[in-house]
Design a protein around this motif. Structure first.
Motif, PDB file in Angstrom:
ATOM      1  N   GLY A  21     -24.624 -80.010 -24.269  1.00 43.52           N
ATOM      2  CA  GLY A  21     -25.332 -79.812 -23.013  1.00 43.52           C
ATOM      3  C   GLY A  21     -26.743 -80.366 -23.009  1.00 43.52           C
ATOM      4  O   GLY A  21     -27.365 -80.499 -21.955  1.00 43.52           O
ATOM      5  N   LEU A  22     -27.251 -80.700 -24.197  1.00 43.62           N
ATOM      6  CA  LEU A  22     -28.608 -81.249 -24.296  1.00 43.62           C
ATOM      7  C   LEU A  22     -28.609 -82.639 -24.937  1.00 43.62           C
ATOM      8  O   LEU A  22     -29.611 -83.056 -25.519  1.00 43.62           O
ATOM      9  N   GLU A  23     -27.484 -83.345 -24.813  1.00 44.05           N
ATOM     10  CA  GLU A  23     -27.373 -84.663 -25.445  1.00 44.05           C
ATOM     11  C   GLU A  23     -28.447 -85.628 -24.941  1.00 44.05           C
ATOM     12  O   GLU A  23     -28.975 -86.431 -25.715  1.00 44.05           O
ATOM     13  N   ALA A  24     -28.786 -85.534 -23.669  1.00 43.87           N
ATOM     14  CA  ALA A  24     -29.800 -86.441 -23.104  1.00 43.87           C
ATOM     15  C   ALA A  24     -31.184 -86.181 -23.679  1.00 43.87           C
ATOM     16  O   ALA A  24     -32.046 -87.059 -23.647  1.00 43.87           O
ATOM     17  N   ALA A  25     -31.388 -84.992 -24.208  1.00 43.20           N
ATOM     18  CA  ALA A  25     -32.706 -84.626 -24.748  1.00 43.20           C
ATOM     19  C   ALA A  25     -32.757 -84.727 -26.269  1.00 43.20           C
ATOM     20  O   ALA A  25     -33.755 -84.322 -26.881  1.00 43.20           O
ATOM     21  N   HIS A  26     -31.709 -85.283 -26.891  1.00 40.74           N
ATOM     22  CA  HIS A  26     -31.672 -85.352 -28.353  1.00 40.74           C
ATOM     23  C   HIS A  26     -32.878 -86.070 -28.942  1.00 40.74           C
ATOM     24  O   HIS A  26     -33.428 -85.647 -29.963  1.00 40.74           O
ATOM     25  N   ILE A  27     -33.282 -87.172 -28.329  1.00 43.87           N
ATOM     26  CA  ILE A  27     -34.429 -87.925 -28.842  1.00 43.87           C
ATOM     27  C   ILE A  27     -35.685 -87.065 -28.825  1.00 43.87           C
ATOM     28  O   ILE A  27     -36.467 -87.053 -29.793  1.00 43.87           O
ATOM     29  N   TRP A  28     -35.886 -86.317 -27.746  1.00 42.55           N
ATOM     30  CA  TRP A  28     -37.076 -85.459 -27.649  1.00 42.55           C
ATOM     31  C   TRP A  28     -36.999 -84.287 -28.616  1.00 42.55           C
ATOM     32  O   TRP A  28     -38.010 -83.899 -29.214  1.00 42.55           O
ATOM     33  N   ILE A  29     -35.807 -83.732 -28.776  1.00 47.02           N
ATOM     34  CA  ILE A  29     -35.631 -82.623 -29.722  1.00 47.02           C
ATOM     35  C   ILE A  29     -35.882 -83.084 -31.151  1.00 47.02           C
ATOM     36  O   ILE A  29     -36.370 -82.326 -31.988  1.00 47.02           O
ATOM     37  N   SER A  30     -35.576 -84.358 -31.424  1.00 51.61           N
ATOM     38  CA  SER A  30     -35.750 -84.873 -32.780  1.00 51.61           C
ATOM     39  C   SER A  30     -37.223 -84.935 -33.204  1.00 51.61           C
ATOM     40  O   SER A  30     -37.517 -84.937 -34.405  1.00 51.61           O
ATOM     41  N   ILE A  31     -38.136 -84.977 -32.246  1.00 57.04           N
ATOM     42  CA  ILE A  31     -39.570 -85.080 -32.590  1.00 57.04           C
ATOM     43  C   ILE A  31     -40.046 -83.836 -33.333  1.00 57.04           C
ATOM     44  O   ILE A  31     -40.573 -83.951 -34.450  1.00 57.04           O
ATOM     45  N   PRO A  32     -39.876 -82.611 -32.776  1.00 56.94           N
ATOM     46  CA  PRO A  32     -40.280 -81.442 -33.563  1.00 56.94           C
ATOM     47  C   PRO A  32     -39.429 -81.260 -34.825  1.00 56.94           C
ATOM     48  O   PRO A  32     -39.933 -80.805 -35.851  1.00 56.94           O
ATOM     49  N   HIS A 275     -27.381 -70.383 -29.462  1.00 54.44           N
ATOM     50  CA  HIS A 275     -26.889 -70.223 -30.835  1.00 54.44           C
ATOM     51  C   HIS A 275     -27.454 -71.319 -31.733  1.00 54.44           C
ATOM     52  O   HIS A 275     -28.013 -71.056 -32.803  1.00 54.44           O
ATOM     53  N   ILE A 276     -27.261 -72.550 -31.303  1.00 52.87           N
ATOM     54  CA  ILE A 276     -27.579 -73.703 -32.141  1.00 52.87           C
ATOM     55  C   ILE A 276     -29.084 -73.865 -32.323  1.00 52.87           C
ATOM     56  O   ILE A 276     -29.562 -74.136 -33.434  1.00 52.87           O
ATOM     57  N   MET A 277     -29.848 -73.695 -31.240  1.00 51.41           N
ATOM     58  CA  MET A 277     -31.300 -73.823 -31.346  1.00 51.41           C
ATOM     59  C   MET A 277     -31.879 -72.751 -32.256  1.00 51.41           C
ATOM     60  O   MET A 277     -32.774 -73.019 -33.070  1.00 51.41           O
ATOM     61  N   LEU A 278     -31.364 -71.526 -32.155  1.00 47.95           N
ATOM     62  CA  LEU A 278     -31.842 -70.440 -33.005  1.00 47.95           C
ATOM     63  C   LEU A 278     -31.506 -70.703 -34.469  1.00 47.95           C
ATOM     64  O   LEU A 278     -32.337 -70.513 -35.358  1.00 47.95           O
ATOM     65  N   ALA A 279     -30.278 -71.173 -34.721  1.00 40.69           N
ATOM     66  CA  ALA A 279     -29.869 -71.469 -36.088  1.00 40.69           C
ATOM     67  C   ALA A 279     -30.723 -72.590 -36.681  1.00 40.69           C
ATOM     68  O   ALA A 279     -31.148 -72.515 -37.847  1.00 40.69           O
ATOM     69  N   ASN A 280     -30.995 -73.609 -35.890  1.00 40.45           N
ATOM     70  CA  ASN A 280     -31.824 -74.708 -36.389  1.00 40.45           C
ATOM     71  C   ASN A 280     -33.270 -74.266 -36.600  1.00 40.45           C
ATOM     72  O   ASN A 280     -33.933 -74.731 -37.525  1.00 40.45           O
ATOM     73  N   PHE A 281     -33.757 -73.368 -35.748  1.00 39.23           N
ATOM     74  CA  PHE A 281     -35.092 -72.802 -35.950  1.00 39.23           C
ATOM     75  C   PHE A 281     -35.161 -72.087 -37.301  1.00 39.23           C
ATOM     76  O   PHE A 281     -36.138 -72.215 -38.040  1.00 39.23           O
ATOM     77  N   TYR A 282     -34.106 -71.349 -37.621  1.00 36.16           N
ATOM     78  CA  TYR A 282     -34.043 -70.617 -38.891  1.00 36.16           C
ATOM     79  C   TYR A 282     -34.088 -71.577 -40.082  1.00 36.16           C
ATOM     80  O   TYR A 282     -34.664 -71.259 -41.127  1.00 36.16           O
ATOM     81  N   PHE A 283     -33.499 -72.774 -39.932  1.00 38.32           N
ATOM     82  CA  PHE A 283     -33.444 -73.709 -41.046  1.00 38.32           C
ATOM     83  C   PHE A 283     -34.724 -74.526 -41.222  1.00 38.32           C
ATOM     84  O   PHE A 283     -34.993 -75.003 -42.331  1.00 38.32           O
ATOM     85  N   ILE A 284     -35.503 -74.717 -40.146  1.00 40.28           N
ATOM     86  CA  ILE A 284     -36.656 -75.613 -40.274  1.00 40.28           C
ATOM     87  C   ILE A 284     -38.015 -74.924 -40.138  1.00 40.28           C
ATOM     88  O   ILE A 284     -38.987 -75.389 -40.751  1.00 40.28           O
ATOM     89  N   ALA A 285     -38.115 -73.841 -39.366  1.00 39.89           N
ATOM     90  CA  ALA A 285     -39.431 -73.226 -39.149  1.00 39.89           C
ATOM     91  C   ALA A 285     -39.937 -72.429 -40.359  1.00 39.89           C
ATOM     92  O   ALA A 285     -41.061 -72.659 -40.815  1.00 39.89           O
ATOM     93  N   PRO A 286     -39.148 -71.493 -40.914  1.00 38.81           N
ATOM     94  CA  PRO A 286     -39.653 -70.760 -42.080  1.00 38.81           C
ATOM     95  C   PRO A 286     -40.021 -71.646 -43.273  1.00 38.81           C
ATOM     96  O   PRO A 286     -41.076 -71.436 -43.874  1.00 38.81           O
ATOM     97  N   PRO A 287     -39.199 -72.661 -43.634  1.00 35.52           N
ATOM     98  CA  PRO A 287     -39.615 -73.524 -44.739  1.00 35.52           C
ATOM     99  C   PRO A 287     -40.930 -74.256 -44.483  1.00 35.52           C
ATOM    100  O   PRO A 287     -41.660 -74.571 -45.424  1.00 35.52           O
ATOM    101  N   MET A 288     -41.242 -74.527 -43.221  1.00 44.18           N
ATOM    102  CA  MET A 288     -42.524 -75.163 -42.899  1.00 44.18           C
ATOM    103  C   MET A 288     -43.676 -74.166 -43.008  1.00 44.18           C
ATOM    104  O   MET A 288     -44.754 -74.494 -43.513  1.00 44.18           O
TER     105      MET A 288
END
Length: 312
Positions: A21-32, A275-288
């Protein structure tokens, strides 16, 4: 979807869609995504470098911090490179073996991080409740053994998951609507009954989190009791400060982990993007954020990091 259909006949390939559902925004999501990943690598490698160089930091607390830094490097590295390939180049295919391997390392690093946070809670308990015996109870050798036990425990509990799934036949529709391979996503495309797999994974998560959180809670209950016995306000504040960083790190790890795990299994009414955004937040935010928190809240580490930063 046309890209997926071209290769659906390949029995050795799965397809990751990214964020549905957010395929068009993949490039922008990839920045953070990429920024958080780079910052996490820089921060955690800095911690490893500084602790390894400074003899004064060769203590149990900092050895545990190095273990945490290693898991904070491994956890996002299991997910982010493949996610960026999807976002940037639409490289959605992944072999079945590659998918199961990614899932294995993902869960091993998560289990290791939980074990390390539990060991850190015990370390703080000994430091506050038995300060005179701290150096005899927690030696570097014992901390290394605790780390090894945590690794063996993670391997033994996680290994059955990919082994059980590798024996399953998979349906023609091999699309996993996610940025990475997770257990629930793979079981959904299996053509046989996966009740055993699902129950094992759920029990493993609950046992892991249950045991570790129980020990952590017990440690902090004893710490709070010890703090009430301290009459000096200065000593009281100093003892609290030693726990602050650990509490922040736990709050970033356990709530997203538990919420993500439960919503994947029981939150059918929640949009998949959440689901997916929360899971990805868990994988990248705490390690940072983990190395930043420890560098800010731990004066000894902060001073050493500043020392090497000023030399550059």
């Amino acid at each position: 979807m046309a890209d997926f259909n071209l290769s659906l006949f390949d029995p050795s390939t799965f397809f990751l869609t990214g964020i549905p559902g957010l395929e068009a925004a993949h490039i922008w999501i990839s920045i953070p995504f990429s920024m958080f990943y780079i910052i996490s690598l820089l921060g955690n490698f800095t911690v490893l470098f500084v602790v390894s160089k400074e003899q004064t930091l060769h203590k149990p607390m900092y050895l545990l911090l190095c273990m945490l830094a290693l898991t904070d490097i491994g956890l996002p590295t299991s997910v982010v490179p493949k996610a960026l390939c999807i976002f940037w180049f639409n490289l959605t295919s992944i072999t079945v073996g590659g998918c199961l391997t990614q899932m294995f390392f993902l869960y091993v690093f998560s289990a290791m991080q939980s074990a390390i946070l539990m060991a850190m809670a015990f370390d703080r308990y000994v430091a506050i409740c038995n300060p005179l015996r701290y150096t005899t109870i927690l030696t570097n050798a014992r901390i290394a053994k605790l780390g090894l036990v945590g690794l063996i425990r993670a391997l033994l509990v996680v290994l059955p998951m990919p082994l059980l799934l590798s024996r399953h036949p998979f349906c023609a529709n091999r699309i996993i609507p996610n940025t990475y391979c997770n257990h629930i996503g793979i079981t959904k495309i299996s053509c046989v009954d996966t009740t055993v797999n699902r129950m094992y994974a759920l029990v493993a998560v609950l046992v892991f989190a249950g045991i570790d959180l129980t020990i952590i809670a017990g440690s902090y209950i004893l710490i709070i009791r010890a703090l009430f016995r301290i009459s000096s306000k200065k000593m009281h504040q100093k003892a609290l400060n030693t726990c602050t960083a650990h509490i922040f790190v736990m709050l970033m790890f356990y709530p997203p982990f538990i919420f993500s795990t439960l919503t994947y299994r029981f939150g059918q009414g929640i949009a998949p993007q959440i689901h997916i955004m929360l899971a990805n937040f868990y994988f990248i935010a705490p390690p940072m954020l983990n190395p930043i928190i420890y560098a800010v809240k731990t004066k000894e580490l902060r001073d050493k990091v500043c020392k090497y930063s000023c030399r550059m």
